[in-house]
Scaffold this motif. Structure first.
Motif, PDB file in Angstrom:
ATOM      1  N   ARG A  13       0.883  -1.253   0.055  1.00  0.00           N
ATOM      2  CA  ARG A  13       0.186   0.082   0.014  1.00  0.00           C
ATOM      3  C   ARG A  13       0.953   1.368   0.050  1.00  0.00           C
ATOM      4  NH1 ARG A  13      -3.536   2.249  -0.788  1.00  0.00           N
ATOM      5  NH2 ARG A  13      -4.739   2.692   0.948  1.00  0.00           N
ATOM      6  N   ALA A  14       2.006   1.182   0.560  1.00  0.00           N
ATOM      7  CA  ALA A  14       2.983   2.295   0.558  1.00  0.00           C
ATOM      8  C   ALA A  14       3.376   2.589  -0.692  1.00  0.00           C
ATOM      9  CB  ALA A  14       4.110   2.018   1.633  1.00  0.00           C
ATOM     10  N   ILE A  15       3.738   1.664  -1.410  1.00  0.00           N
ATOM     11  CA  ILE A  15       4.197   2.013  -2.931  1.00  0.00           C
ATOM     12  C   ILE A  15       2.956   2.672  -3.876  1.00  0.00           C
ATOM     13  CG2 ILE A  15       4.827   0.967  -5.022  1.00  0.00           C
ATOM     14  CD1 ILE A  15       5.857  -1.485  -3.195  1.00  0.00           C
ATOM     15  N   GLU A  16       1.806   2.124  -3.737  1.00  0.00           N
ATOM     16  CA  GLU A  16       0.552   2.379  -4.332  1.00  0.00           C
ATOM     17  C   GLU A  16       0.294   4.120  -3.958  1.00  0.00           C
ATOM     18  OE1 GLU A  16      -2.641   0.110  -3.023  1.00  0.00           O
ATOM     19  OE2 GLU A  16      -1.745  -1.751  -4.038  1.00  0.00           O
ATOM     20  N   ILE A  17       0.563   4.455  -2.517  1.00  0.00           N
ATOM     21  CA  ILE A  17       0.168   5.712  -2.082  1.00  0.00           C
ATOM     22  C   ILE A  17       1.474   6.711  -2.587  1.00  0.00           C
ATOM     23  CG2 ILE A  17       0.296   7.308   0.089  1.00  0.00           C
ATOM     24  CD1 ILE A  17      -1.188   5.272   1.309  1.00  0.00           C
ATOM     25  N   PHE A  18       2.654   6.513  -2.557  1.00  0.00           N
ATOM     26  CA  PHE A  18       3.855   7.323  -3.424  1.00  0.00           C
ATOM     27  C   PHE A  18       3.393   7.421  -4.782  1.00  0.00           C
ATOM     28  CE2 PHE A  18       6.747   5.662   0.257  1.00  0.00           C
ATOM     29  CZ  PHE A  18       6.800   7.069   0.754  1.00  0.00           C
ATOM     30  N   ARG A  19       3.201   6.487  -5.610  1.00  0.00           N
ATOM     31  CA  ARG A  19       2.882   6.767  -6.994  1.00  0.00           C
ATOM     32  C   ARG A  19       1.629   7.473  -7.160  1.00  0.00           C
ATOM     33  NH1 ARG A  19       4.760   0.614  -8.573  1.00  0.00           N
ATOM     34  NH2 ARG A  19       6.912   0.827  -8.634  1.00  0.00           N
ATOM     35  N   ALA A  20       0.640   7.175  -6.422  1.00  0.00           N
ATOM     36  CA  ALA A  20      -0.881   8.033  -6.645  1.00  0.00           C
ATOM     37  C   ALA A  20      -0.376   9.480  -6.317  1.00  0.00           C
ATOM     38  CB  ALA A  20      -1.668   7.503  -5.602  1.00  0.00           C
ATOM     39  N   ARG A  21       0.558   9.710  -5.321  1.00  0.00           N
ATOM     40  CA  ARG A  21       0.793  11.130  -4.882  1.00  0.00           C
ATOM     41  C   ARG A  21       1.606  11.758  -6.111  1.00  0.00           C
ATOM     42  NH1 ARG A  21      -2.656   9.533  -1.910  1.00  0.00           N
ATOM     43  NH2 ARG A  21      -2.938  10.035   0.336  1.00  0.00           N
ATOM     44  N   GLY A  22       2.332  10.961  -6.868  1.00  0.00           N
ATOM     45  CA  GLY A  22       3.200  11.524  -7.855  1.00  0.00           C
ATOM     46  C   GLY A  22       4.583  11.509  -7.426  1.00  0.00           C
ATOM     47  N   VAL A  23       4.928  10.742  -6.555  1.00  0.00           N
ATOM     48  CA  VAL A  23       6.483  10.624  -6.018  1.00  0.00           C
ATOM     49  C   VAL A  23       6.899   9.026  -6.731  1.00  0.00           C
ATOM     50  CG1 VAL A  23       7.787  10.029  -3.989  1.00  0.00           C
ATOM     51  CG2 VAL A  23       5.857  11.771  -3.780  1.00  0.00           C
ATOM     52  N   GLU A  24       8.089   9.184  -7.397  1.00  0.00           N
ATOM     53  CA  GLU A  24       8.654   7.908  -7.715  1.00  0.00           C
ATOM     54  C   GLU A  24       9.215   7.179  -6.693  1.00  0.00           C
ATOM     55  OE1 GLU A  24      12.351   6.752 -10.620  1.00  0.00           O
ATOM     56  OE2 GLU A  24      11.754   8.788 -10.902  1.00  0.00           O
ATOM     57  N   VAL A  25       9.061   5.741  -6.573  1.00  0.00           N
ATOM     58  CA  VAL A  25       9.332   5.081  -5.711  1.00  0.00           C
ATOM     59  C   VAL A  25      10.065   3.589  -5.917  1.00  0.00           C
ATOM     60  CG1 VAL A  25       6.871   3.860  -5.609  1.00  0.00           C
ATOM     61  CG2 VAL A  25       8.583   3.738  -3.493  1.00  0.00           C
ATOM     62  N   VAL A 291       0.832   1.764   9.459  1.00  0.00           N
ATOM     63  CA  VAL A 291       2.470   2.479   9.396  1.00  0.00           C
ATOM     64  C   VAL A 291       2.802   2.441   8.035  1.00  0.00           C
ATOM     65  CG1 VAL A 291       2.733   1.732  11.712  1.00  0.00           C
ATOM     66  CG2 VAL A 291       3.790   0.339   9.807  1.00  0.00           C
ATOM     67  N   ALA A 292       2.881   1.611   7.245  1.00  0.00           N
ATOM     68  CA  ALA A 292       2.964   1.709   5.774  1.00  0.00           C
ATOM     69  C   ALA A 292       2.310   2.909   5.013  1.00  0.00           C
ATOM     70  CB  ALA A 292       3.028   0.416   4.789  1.00  0.00           C
ATOM     71  N   VAL A 293       0.995   2.975   5.177  1.00  0.00           N
ATOM     72  CA  VAL A 293      -0.072   3.957   4.546  1.00  0.00           C
ATOM     73  C   VAL A 293       0.423   5.363   5.283  1.00  0.00           C
ATOM     74  CG1 VAL A 293      -2.283   4.972   4.450  1.00  0.00           C
ATOM     75  CG2 VAL A 293      -1.865   2.408   4.353  1.00  0.00           C
ATOM     76  N   GLN A 294       0.449   5.332   6.529  1.00  0.00           N
ATOM     77  CA  GLN A 294       0.907   6.692   7.266  1.00  0.00           C
ATOM     78  C   GLN A 294       2.234   7.137   6.873  1.00  0.00           C
ATOM     79  OE1 GLN A 294       0.471   6.586  11.646  1.00  0.00           O
ATOM     80  NE2 GLN A 294      -1.615   5.578  11.106  1.00  0.00           N
ATOM     81  N   ILE A 295       3.224   6.284   6.933  1.00  0.00           N
ATOM     82  CA  ILE A 295       4.501   7.048   6.306  1.00  0.00           C
ATOM     83  C   ILE A 295       4.580   7.460   4.913  1.00  0.00           C
ATOM     84  CG2 ILE A 295       5.933   4.936   5.597  1.00  0.00           C
ATOM     85  CD1 ILE A 295       6.967   7.712   8.214  1.00  0.00           C
ATOM     86  N   ALA A 296       3.847   6.719   4.129  1.00  0.00           N
ATOM     87  CA  ALA A 296       4.000   7.043   2.647  1.00  0.00           C
ATOM     88  C   ALA A 296       3.430   8.531   2.492  1.00  0.00           C
ATOM     89  CB  ALA A 296       3.312   5.890   1.872  1.00  0.00           C
ATOM     90  N   GLU A 297       2.106   8.712   3.029  1.00  0.00           N
ATOM     91  CA  GLU A 297       1.248  10.020   3.315  1.00  0.00           C
ATOM     92  C   GLU A 297       1.985  10.887   3.840  1.00  0.00           C
ATOM     93  OE1 GLU A 297      -2.285   8.906   5.156  1.00  0.00           O
ATOM     94  OE2 GLU A 297      -3.384   8.277   3.188  1.00  0.00           O
TER      95      GLU A 297
END
Length: 529
Positions: A13-25, A291-297
């Motif tokens: 989910r962390a990967i998904e959130i970074f990419r959805a926000r426009g951050v390369e991961v 925690v993965a979702v929170q840290i990515a956000e």
């Protein structure tokens, strides 16, 4: 595009959130030390759990990194001091695994009281030792909780649900907070330990908490009591715990953490009345996703919008707060920069007074902005993260006061700096709640925008000074955009702030300094608004 490296195993989910926000991961956990060193310099952010240690050579190699995110609470594996000095924001997720960790502590308490691990091993071995496992009923017993923060407060609530009397040691909570929680506040760890049947720890490992539960504390506990540690190893002295459990003074102990991890052998493993788990306080599917979702956000918000959440080395600032504080942050930074350019370094004391509306906002970012502006002219790589640390390291005393009343302005920030050169003071306000203005200099009332090229003069109040200044600037082909004057009636001195269209060279400033009756000449470049 901002780029982040996820260095440890983490929910997808962390990967998904970074990419959805426009951050390369890049999701690259489990790399060797050499592989980590080779790629660390390619990223603006690094997300870790507890496997990757961001210290020493690896942190040095992360030249580009702006933010480090810890998916969890503890930041023992991150050199926070070095990060602060380099201006790297260090974030954690203090709420993502609080329930999970609290539930494990309660589970350990119940398991220790009823000897569940020992009874499980005996039954699995084919023995039916019903009479051997006589437990302790928790209802009506006293539970002692060291630390009533995010996790400790949940533990208190759960223990109350077991109809235990709950007593708390936490010097940072008020009597009112304790009353609202329905617990009894106790003054010292020693007092708490002596009165309870179960003692559970929920504080971070700090110099003040290392060996907090030592041999003396354990000896003061009731015979037949229980100790549980799901916080950090090193808070309970393991040698003392071994003796207390081996002697039978303690009924049982349960540990999820050890001073040195991972642990393969330990004297405590020999004792049947001690049970263990391998640091699994946050190990549930729900907690790991949280925690993965929170840290990515959080990391995305910082890299894309400058918003700071749950940082351990800089005040938190939401995106909304950042927008609201933007005019104040600009004003504070320009005030610090002005004094930093018009007063020689060697600062000893900095006084900040917030009046009117300025007293009601989140002031910590404003203090950092002032310090950043002040120090950036005499030091390299000063930013909002490391400015406070750099000031403390140089022995600069910081005094902050706030008053919601202001005599002449709806909002006002007053900055006074003392040092080797004496004292300098500047005040600033906001017009229409958005346009920064400087409104006084060393008690002289002068209003000017904190922008552009400013020549700052102090002179004896005598005829001919203004004409002489104009002549020198005209001879150097320097055009005057604005000329503001003020008087210090008490000492018959005048102050001038001259906005000029081009930067005067050292020869022009020297000519101004040599004028009769001139007391001081300084120049500041403040940039555009």
């Amino acid at each position: 595009m901002a780029k982040v490296w996820i260095a440890d195993k983490m929910s997808e989910r962390a990967i998904e959130i970074f990419r959805a926000r426009g951050v390369e991961v890049d999701y690259r956990p489990g790399l060797s030390d050499e592989e980590k060193l080779a790629i660390a310099g390619d990223y603006d952010g690094i997300a870790v759990r507890s496997s990757t240690t961001l210290k020493g050579a690896l942190l040095d190699a992360a030249k580009r990194v702006k933010v480090i995110g810890r998916a969890g609470i503890g930041v023992d594996n991150i050199d926070v001091e070095t990060c602060s000095r380099r201006g790297i924001v260090v974030m954690n997720t203090p709420f993502g695994n609080t329930i999970t960790t609290a539930e494990l502590a309660v589970a350990h308490i119940i398991a220790a009281a009823r000897q569940i691990p020992q009874a499980t091993a005996s039954t699995r071995a084919g023995r039916w030792e019903k009479s051997r496992f006589m437990g302790m009923e928790l209802t009506g017993k006293k539970a002692g909780v060291i630390g009533a923060g995010n996790i400790g407060a949940i533990v208190c609530d759960r223990l109350k649900g077991l109809h235990m009397g709950v007593y708390v040691y936490d010097p940072f909570i008020s009597d009112e907070r304790a009353a609202a929680m329905g617990v009894t506040k106790v003054a010292t760890v020693a007092e708490l330990a002596a009165m309870v049947d179960v003692l559970t720890i929920h504080v971070p490992l700090l110099p003040a908490t290392r060996n907090l539960v030592d041999a003396q504390i354990l000896a003061s506990m009731k015979k037949g009591s229980i100790v549980v540690n799901c916080a950090r190893g090193g808070i309970v002295n393991e040698d003392a715990l071994y003796e207390a459990c081996k002697s039978g003074h303690l009924r049982a102990a349960a540990l999820d953490v050890f001073e040195h991890e991972p642990v393969r052998e330990h004297p405590l493993f020999e004792l049947e009345n001690v049970s263990f788990t391998p640091h699994i306080g946050a190990s549930t599917d729900e907690a790991q996703e949280n925690v993965a979702v929170q840290i990515a956000e959080q990391m995305s918000q910082y890299l894309l919008a400058g918003a700071v959440s749950n940082a351990v080395n800089v005040p938190s600032l939401t995106e909304k707060e950042k927008r609201q504080l933007a005019p104040y942050l600009l004003l504070a930074s320009r005030m610090g920069s002005f004094i930093g350019q018009t007063m020689r370094p060697g600062y000893s004391r900095l006084s900040l007074q917030f009046e009117g509306h300025a007293a009601t906002v989140n002031r910590k970012p404003l203090v950092n902005a002032v310090l950043q502006g002040l120090l950036s002219r005499s030091m390299e790589e000063v930013n909002e993260v490391n400015a406070g640390m750099l000031a403390r390291e140089r022995g600069i005393e910081l005094v902050e006061t706030a008053c919601e009343h202001s005599d002449n302005f709806s909002t006002l920030i007053r900055l006074q700096v003392e040092g080797d050169e004496g004292s300098r003071c500047v005040s600033g306000t906001l017009f229409d709640e958005k346009r920064p203005r400087l409104v006084s200099f060393d008690t002289c009332g002068i209003e000017v925008a904190p922008a552009g090229n400013l020549i700052f003069l102090q002179n004896e109040d005598r005829p001919g000074v203004i004409a002489a200044i104009g002549s020198i600037l005209a001879s150097a082909d320097i055009n005057i955009g604005d000329f503001r004057l003020g008087r210090r009636e008490d000492v018959r001195n005048a102050v001038a702030l001259i906005q000029v269209d081009s930067v005067p060279d050292e020869q022009v400033l020297a000519q101004l300094s040599e004028l009769p009756n001139m007391l001081m000449v300084r120049f500041a470049e403040l940039g555009e608004l």
